[in-house]
Design a protein around this motif. Sequence first.
Motif, PDB file in Angstrom:
ATOM      1  N   ARG A   3     -53.997 -15.776 -34.609  1.00 46.27           N
ATOM      2  CA  ARG A   3     -54.500 -16.741 -34.584  1.00 46.27           C
ATOM      3  C   ARG A   3     -54.131 -17.724 -33.050  1.00 46.27           C
ATOM      4  NH1 ARG A   3     -54.688 -19.697 -39.112  1.00 46.27           N
ATOM      5  NH2 ARG A   3     -54.773 -19.066 -40.925  1.00 46.27           N
ATOM      6  N   ASN A   6     -57.931 -16.268 -31.571  1.00 49.37           N
ATOM      7  CA  ASN A   6     -59.273 -17.257 -32.582  1.00 49.37           C
ATOM      8  C   ASN A   6     -58.554 -18.929 -31.981  1.00 49.37           C
ATOM      9  OD1 ASN A   6     -60.694 -17.492 -35.114  1.00 49.37           O
ATOM     10  ND2 ASN A   6     -59.270 -19.148 -35.039  1.00 49.37           N
ATOM     11  N   ASP A   7     -57.685 -19.253 -31.869  1.00 49.49           N
ATOM     12  CA  ASP A   7     -57.409 -21.244 -31.588  1.00 49.49           C
ATOM     13  C   ASP A   7     -58.174 -21.221 -30.253  1.00 49.49           C
ATOM     14  OD1 ASP A   7     -57.084 -21.078 -34.003  1.00 49.49           O
ATOM     15  OD2 ASP A   7     -54.504 -21.878 -33.350  1.00 49.49           O
ATOM     16  N   HIS A  10     -62.097 -20.978 -29.870  1.00 50.64           N
ATOM     17  CA  HIS A  10     -62.690 -22.419 -30.718  1.00 50.64           C
ATOM     18  C   HIS A  10     -62.351 -23.740 -29.911  1.00 50.64           C
ATOM     19  CE1 HIS A  10     -63.726 -24.030 -34.470  1.00 50.64           C
ATOM     20  NE2 HIS A  10     -62.973 -25.285 -33.831  1.00 50.64           N
ATOM     21  N   SER A 160     -64.134 -19.218 -36.939  1.00 49.77           N
ATOM     22  CA  SER A 160     -63.530 -19.448 -35.768  1.00 49.77           C
ATOM     23  C   SER A 160     -62.506 -20.481 -36.708  1.00 49.77           C
ATOM     24  CB  SER A 160     -63.430 -19.065 -34.689  1.00 49.77           C
ATOM     25  OG  SER A 160     -64.101 -20.656 -33.994  1.00 49.77           O
ATOM     26  N   ILE A 163     -61.697 -19.553 -40.007  1.00 51.59           N
ATOM     27  CA  ILE A 163     -60.566 -19.254 -39.413  1.00 51.59           C
ATOM     28  C   ILE A 163     -59.651 -20.160 -39.631  1.00 51.59           C
ATOM     29  CG2 ILE A 163     -58.309 -17.528 -38.775  1.00 51.59           C
ATOM     30  CD1 ILE A 163     -61.463 -15.893 -37.642  1.00 51.59           C
TER      31      ILE A 163
END
Length: 405
Positions: A3, A6-7, A10, A160, A163
């Motif tokens: 995560r 992913n963050d 993004h 993303s 998610i």
Amino acid sequence: MFRRINDWLHLWLGLASGLIVFILGITGCIYCFQKEITSLTQPYQFVKTEDKPYITPSALKKIAEQQQFGDKAGKPGSVINGIQYPGRGKAAIASYRDKKTGFMMIYMNPYSGEILKVKELEKDFFRIILAGHFNLWLPRQVGQQIICWATGIFVILLISGLIMWWPKNLRKANVDKSFKVKWKASFKRVNYDLHNVLGFYVLIGALIIAITGLYFGWKWVPKSIYRIASGGKTMPERRGQVFSDTTNIPPQTALYSSEDRVWANLNQEYKGRGSLSITFPQKQSDAITTTYNPGEGTFYKSHTRYFDQYTTKEIKGKTLFSKKYEESSGADKLVRMNYDIHIGAIGGFAGKCIAFLISLIAGSFPVTGFIIWWGKRKKGKVRAKPKRAAKLMVVERLEEANVIM
């Protein structure tokens, strides 16, 4: 860890592509209703229907060339490339490309040959909007690649973002946060919901618009779509060139116009319905190219045909649009519909409205996303100040203790 990565992606991919995604979204939603708006603002596109036949392509060509080129009419660089008959109640259009002004369109009354409007396409409002959407108002080789990479990044951002949106558990509070905009909350919360919740609702539509947009810039995209849809077949060329048989030139060529003959035959075949355009051969080896479109407001049913300029015998083409839509394979149909899917026209006026809303919301993501990031950045600084102050207080107390001792 997943995560966090992913963050991080993004955030920084969003900041890197934000401005371009904003331009794409806004220009896209403006262009959605180009046809409807120009129908209201450009009355020269229409004529009163009369109970008599249209003037032939060669005659309209001659009138347009006299209008634009005068004594130079018919000489190299001073010829009309083609004539389009958009349908009943609409003006015929003669077109050519000028070295200085670019693509030119001459609107004419198809019954009388009267010149209604000479239009420099590069100065048209929607052409300017399209240039921004397609090339970012830069040279095509540069701008189109920037647009494509920004669109590709946007696809990654959508995935993303999904998610990040996914609720950690299905408690009612989390579900409400993921599916509802809390309009009565603070500005920060409403802005967050507009980014988070609306992002989920337009996800599928935004992915479709983005992927169909990549079709125009990266050649491997349509080829990949076609290969998957056809079960491994190679996609035919989108555009092609067909040549006339220059060894078979009838002696009476100068006595008649081959273009008029082809046009008359097709007009009879199509019963005067739909849009029909004729492209004149510019070289001895060129064929006469015709495009017929039975649809109003869509292009996927367009049928392009080629004819020998000397014998008017039809020459078989090998492109995606060289056969009727009904005779095309499923993969052919899918790729042919790409543009109409991209602008929402495949669903009629309702489809355009949906595409408009998706483009508008997609254009808002960089704005709402930046506000979220900026708010967290400021909040982080505010939190850092008390910690620093506390450290200074501890140091001061230690110094006081040393002095006392």
